[in-house]
Design an enzyme around this catalytic site. Structure first.
Site, PDB file in Angstrom:
ATOM      1  N   HIS A 139       0.870  -1.177   0.000  1.00  0.00           N
ATOM      2  CA  HIS A 139       0.000   0.000   0.000  1.00  0.00           C
ATOM      3  C   HIS A 139       0.914   1.237   0.000  1.00  0.00           C
ATOM      4  CE1 HIS A 139      -2.738   2.968   1.901  1.00  0.00           C
ATOM      5  NE2 HIS A 139      -3.734   2.176   1.555  1.00  0.00           N
ATOM      6  N   CYS A 380      -4.976   2.695  -3.605  1.00  0.00           N
ATOM      7  CA  CYS A 380      -3.779   3.203  -2.907  1.00  0.00           C
ATOM      8  C   CYS A 380      -2.632   2.192  -2.996  1.00  0.00           C
ATOM      9  CB  CYS A 380      -4.066   3.540  -1.453  1.00  0.00           C
ATOM     10  SG  CYS A 380      -5.202   4.909  -1.276  1.00  0.00           S
TER      11      CYS A 380
END
Lengths: 422, 150
Positions: A139, A380
């Protein structure tokens, strides 16, 4: 003579326990909502989970009858709030089986926890030419803080590659571990694909070379039982809101010796023992890292969330979700033009997918009209989505309160998508 | 479902499938890049200006049906217009998709672009519908940084 025939043995009746999902769903008031005239089907749990009544009530109770600042008042409410806050720390310790409650630092979430480690441990241990090793599955929260540290120190960010199924290539990971590697920072579960990384093996490989390991557990804690002592990781971070707790509160776990050796993150109240203009003496852990008035109500409610999940049983949750994931994977594979992105052998209940000829954003809008909430975009985690050859995917992420009927609704919604786009 | 049909009208689906004026022209006089970080939509708009008039406008990019169709229909609309006319059309289009009240003469000026009226019921999609338009504004007015809808 077989074991069965030994005299004196009797067969034990082992009750087969499983999750009572109908009862569980009654704990989540929001699941009764209707959206655009349809029952809400909430499949965006990797973004944030919904909250059970117990957690919502804990927040209300705190602000109704416990609210005061902690660690400083001598009055009744302050003592109550302090005791509740520290009880929450103990519940979080139990939740991940840390050795001591002082190894639990309350932060805003996994993102702040990683930034904290990068800026305190990192700034004191990482220098020009050193390397930080992450994976291609991370992430942005486990990429950008290290890039910032690298800019500040002249260190280099290395990336362990993945295969086309979305699994880490262990040989490559091992090859990248070298005398310049200062830290391995790795996600336990990929938020974009659901891949479960073999973190135990990764920690063993890193530790055998004296390299500490941070595990980003944000996507792991809602899905499986965590034991940080068994894992042996040096740091473990997670957000409360993905595990039925409120937003704005999360945890940094660190081994006590490491935390004690680290400089503070932010300066201010509560993180000091004494202050004079000549010399300030810092407080002990965990308070050294908790400057200012924290999210007291949030931490207490997160403690309640941890206890709620443990009472349901993390192993039962994992079993149920695994079954639901298999059902959903089969169901989605059967829909014409749907392709699942990320087919790791070990996955948590996250399914990234695309529909041929339809942009994920359009899929999201059409499903929303059916009351179905999914996430669309790069989640993300742009590098991993691009690595697998996409700009964006649609993602259904399942929780223990989701049902097969909801998966059926998703499938019907996807057939509608194909119908609209012809 | 009626809202959906309103959003994904046949004309929009058609332009999504077969975008017009797609591809890089050999000698554009102006170009600009647009990016929507929310969904990853990317568009590049190429302009050939003859004095104050848009001689040609083309685009390239990847995006959702709304952003692709909007870019495609925009190129058809802006070809042959003056810079001032382009600005006025953009302003009217923006009002249309954000649900601001449009005088009848503005709607008439938008012609086929009126099919984007359904976007007003989908606030999250306004950025998709306007990405190419913001980008063409940047190209027309000489902005060199990529346009972002965030």
């Amino acid at each position: 003579m077989s074991v069965m025939e030994q005299p004196g043995t009797t067969s034990r009746i082992v009750p087969v326990r499983s999750l009572d999902v109908a009862a569980v769903r009654r704990d989540f008031p929001i699941l009764n909502m209707r959206v655009h005239g349809h029952p809400l089907v909430y499949l965006d749990n990797a973004a944030t989970s919904q909250k059970p009544r117990q957690v919502i009530e804990a927040l209300t109770r705190y602000y109704t009858s416990q609210n005061a600042n902690i660690h400083r008042g001598v009055h009744y409410l302050s003592e109550t709030a302090t005791a509740e806050h520290e009880e929450a720390r103990e519940r979080l310790r139990r939740f991940i089986n840390a050795a001591q409650a002082r190894e639990i630092i309350f932060v805003r979430g996994a993102t702040e926890a990683i930034n904290l480690v990068a800026q305190t441990w990192g700034r004191t241990h990482v220098k020009a030419g050193d390397e930080i090793l992450v994976t291609h599955l991370e992430h942005h929260a486990n990429i950008v803080p290290w890039q910032m540290l690298c800019e500040q120190t002249g260190a280099r960010l290395r990336v362990a590659p993945i295969n086309d199924a979305g699994e880490l290539i262990m040989e490559e990971f091992e090859r990248l571990l070298n005398p310049r590697t200062r830290l391995v920072s790795v996600t336990f579960v990929s938020n974009a694909l659901g891949t479960i990384n073999p973190v135990s093996d990764m920690i063993a490989l890193a530790h055998s070379r004296g390299i500490p390991v941070l595990v980003d557990g944000a996507q792991a804690v809602p899905h499986m039982r965590i034991d940080v002592q068994e894992l042996g990781c040096d740091f473990f971070v997670f957000s409360g809101h993905k595990m039925c707790g409120p937003t704005g509160v999360g945890v940094l776990y660190g081994k006590a010796a490491r935390l004690e050796a680290m400089p503070p993150y932010q300066g201010g109240g509560d993180m000091i023992r004494s202050v004079s203009f000549e010399k300030t003496i810092y407080n002990d852990i965990p308070f050294k890292f908790e400057a200012g008035t924290p999210d007291i109500g949030g931490a207490i409610a997160l403690g309640v969330a941890a206890e709620y999940l443990q009472r349901l049983g993390m192993d039962l949750i994992a079993d149920y979700e695994h079954d639901l994931l298999e059902y959903a994977t089969r169901a989605l594979r059967a829909v014409d033009r749907v392709r699942i992105v990320g087919n790791a052998a070990r996955k948590a209940s996250v399914i990234s997918f695309v529909v041929d000829g339809v942009h994920p954003h359009d899929i999201g809008t059409i499903l929303d009209q059916e009351g179905i909430a999914i996430r669309t975009g790069h989640h993300c985690a742009q590098p991993v989505i691009e690595r697998l050859g996409y700009d964006a995917t649609a993602r259904a992420s399942l929780a223990f309160y989701n049902t097969r009927e909801e998966i059926d609704a998703l499938v019907a919604g996807l057939r509608r998508v194909v119908e609209v786009f012809g | 479902m009626s809202n959906l049909r309103e959003l994904y009208q046949e004309l929009i689906l058609d332009h999504n499938k077969n975008p017009r004026n797609f591809g890089r022209p050999p000698h554009p006089t102006h170009e600009a890049h647009g990016y929507n970080p929310l969904c990853g939509d990317r568009v590049t708009v190429y302009l050939s200006l003859d004095g104050d008039r848009v001689e040609d406008v083309r685009f390239e990019g990847k995006g959702c049906a709304i952003s692709t169709a909007s870019a495609s229909m925009m190129t058809q609309m802006l070809k042959g217009k003056t810079v001032a006319e382009c600005d006025a059309i953009f302003s009217n289009f923006h009002d249309l998709v954000t649900g601001k009240s449009c005088p009848v003469e503005s709607l008439n000026q938008l012609g086929k672009l009126a099919v984007f009226g359904g976007v007003r019921d989908f606030p999250a999609r306004v950025k998709c519908a306007t990405l190419a338009w913001h980008t063409v504004q940047a190209a027309l007015h000489g902005q060199t940084d990529p346009v972002s809808t965030e």
